[in-house]
Design a protein around this motif. Structure first.
Motif, PDB file in Angstrom:
ATOM      1  N   LEU A  10       0.840  -1.180   0.000  1.00 49.38           N
ATOM      2  CA  LEU A  10       0.000   0.000   0.000  1.00 49.38           C
ATOM      3  C   LEU A  10       0.884   1.241   0.000  1.00 49.38           C
ATOM      4  O   LEU A  10       1.839   1.327   0.765  1.00 49.38           O
ATOM      5  CB  LEU A  10      -0.903  -0.009   1.229  1.00 49.38           C
ATOM      6  N   ARG A  55      -7.997   7.471  -4.194  1.00 48.58           N
ATOM      7  CA  ARG A  55      -8.242   6.030  -4.205  1.00 48.58           C
ATOM      8  C   ARG A  55      -9.334   5.747  -5.218  1.00 48.58           C
ATOM      9  O   ARG A  55     -10.288   6.495  -5.350  1.00 48.58           O
ATOM     10  CB  ARG A  55      -8.668   5.572  -2.813  1.00 48.58           C
ATOM     11  N   GLY A  56      -9.167   4.690  -6.002  1.00 49.62           N
ATOM     12  CA  GLY A  56     -10.115   4.361  -7.063  1.00 49.62           C
ATOM     13  C   GLY A  56      -9.624   4.824  -8.422  1.00 49.62           C
ATOM     14  O   GLY A  56     -10.220   4.495  -9.450  1.00 49.62           O
ATOM     15  N   ASP A 107      -1.789   1.772  -8.256  1.00 46.86           N
ATOM     16  CA  ASP A 107      -3.023   1.265  -8.873  1.00 46.86           C
ATOM     17  C   ASP A 107      -4.266   1.794  -8.157  1.00 46.86           C
ATOM     18  O   ASP A 107      -4.179   2.525  -7.172  1.00 46.86           O
ATOM     19  CB  ASP A 107      -3.004  -0.262  -8.972  1.00 46.86           C
ATOM     20  N   ARG A 108      -5.428   1.418  -8.670  1.00 49.79           N
ATOM     21  CA  ARG A 108      -6.703   1.920  -8.164  1.00 49.79           C
ATOM     22  C   ARG A 108      -6.968   1.559  -6.700  1.00 49.79           C
ATOM     23  O   ARG A 108      -7.713   2.233  -6.004  1.00 49.79           O
ATOM     24  CB  ARG A 108      -7.854   1.385  -9.015  1.00 49.79           C
ATOM     25  N   LYS A 109      -6.347   0.481  -6.244  1.00 48.07           N
ATOM     26  CA  LYS A 109      -6.536   0.044  -4.856  1.00 48.07           C
ATOM     27  C   LYS A 109      -5.517   0.689  -3.915  1.00 48.07           C
ATOM     28  O   LYS A 109      -5.551   0.439  -2.715  1.00 48.07           O
ATOM     29  CB  LYS A 109      -6.450  -1.469  -4.766  1.00 48.07           C
ATOM     30  N   TYR A 137      -2.040   0.462  -4.330  1.00 48.44           N
ATOM     31  CA  TYR A 137      -0.786  -0.279  -4.227  1.00 48.44           C
ATOM     32  C   TYR A 137       0.238   0.225  -5.241  1.00 48.44           C
ATOM     33  O   TYR A 137      -0.106   0.481  -6.399  1.00 48.44           O
ATOM     34  CB  TYR A 137      -1.021  -1.780  -4.455  1.00 48.44           C
TER      35      TYR A 137
END
Length: 163
Positions: free
Chosen positions: A33, A52-53, A136-138, A140
């Motif tokens: 993360l 985020r997203g 990334d979207r999550k 990470y």
């Protein structure tokens, strides 16, 4: 000798393809993360968690860094081509005038903030500029890009699209 040279060349090609667009290798904190942060310079504030997203390019730069200057037009073009990607530009400029002149001269319209204490750079272990973390979207970290890549490169664009 020739056979050994071919093996070495093949290994180099495989390494290049494995590393892909990141040019700096996969960072030690890859697949972890991304450390959250909030940075404010009195005019702008960036809080990573707010993105985020979305795929995020966290770009750490300095207005007097030649590779940073060279990278800026391609990064801006990526911003216009892919508005779904959040490009967060964190400058280490200590002089607010140099920072503002850079933004004006190069027509920077990505989200940017001045971080003269290098809070974000220290958090991410950055000590050279420019350096970009692809998140990334999550949330990470997936890659670290060192230097001034060609952000229009199809390999880079494909990687970003895959996230």
């Amino acid at each position: 000798m020739r056979f050994t040279g071919l093996i070495a060349l093949g290994s180099l090609v495989a390494l290049t393809l494995t590393c892909g667009c990141d040019r700096g290798g996969i960072p030690a904190n890859a697949d972890r993360l991304a450390p959250d942060f909030t940075v404010s310079d009195g005019e702008n504030t960036i809080h990573l968690a707010n993105y985020r997203g979305k795929v995020v390019l966290l770009n750490l730069w300095w207005s007097r860094c030649p590779p940073c200057i060279q990278e800026t037009p391609a990064l801006e073009q990526l911003h216009h081509d892919r508005p779904d990607i959040a490009i967060l530009a964190v400058s280490i400029d200590t002089d607010p005038g140099s920072y503002r002149r850079f933004l004006t001269r190069y027509h920077v319209d990505v989200d940017t903030v001045r971080d003269p204490d290098q809070t974000v750079a220290k958090l991410y272990g950055t000590d050279g500029w420019p350096e970009t973390y692809i998140i990334d979207r999550k949330g990470y970290i997936r890659r670290k890009v060192v230097g001034d890549p060609d952000w229009s490169n199809p390999e880079i664009r494909s990687f970003l699209k895959s996230l």
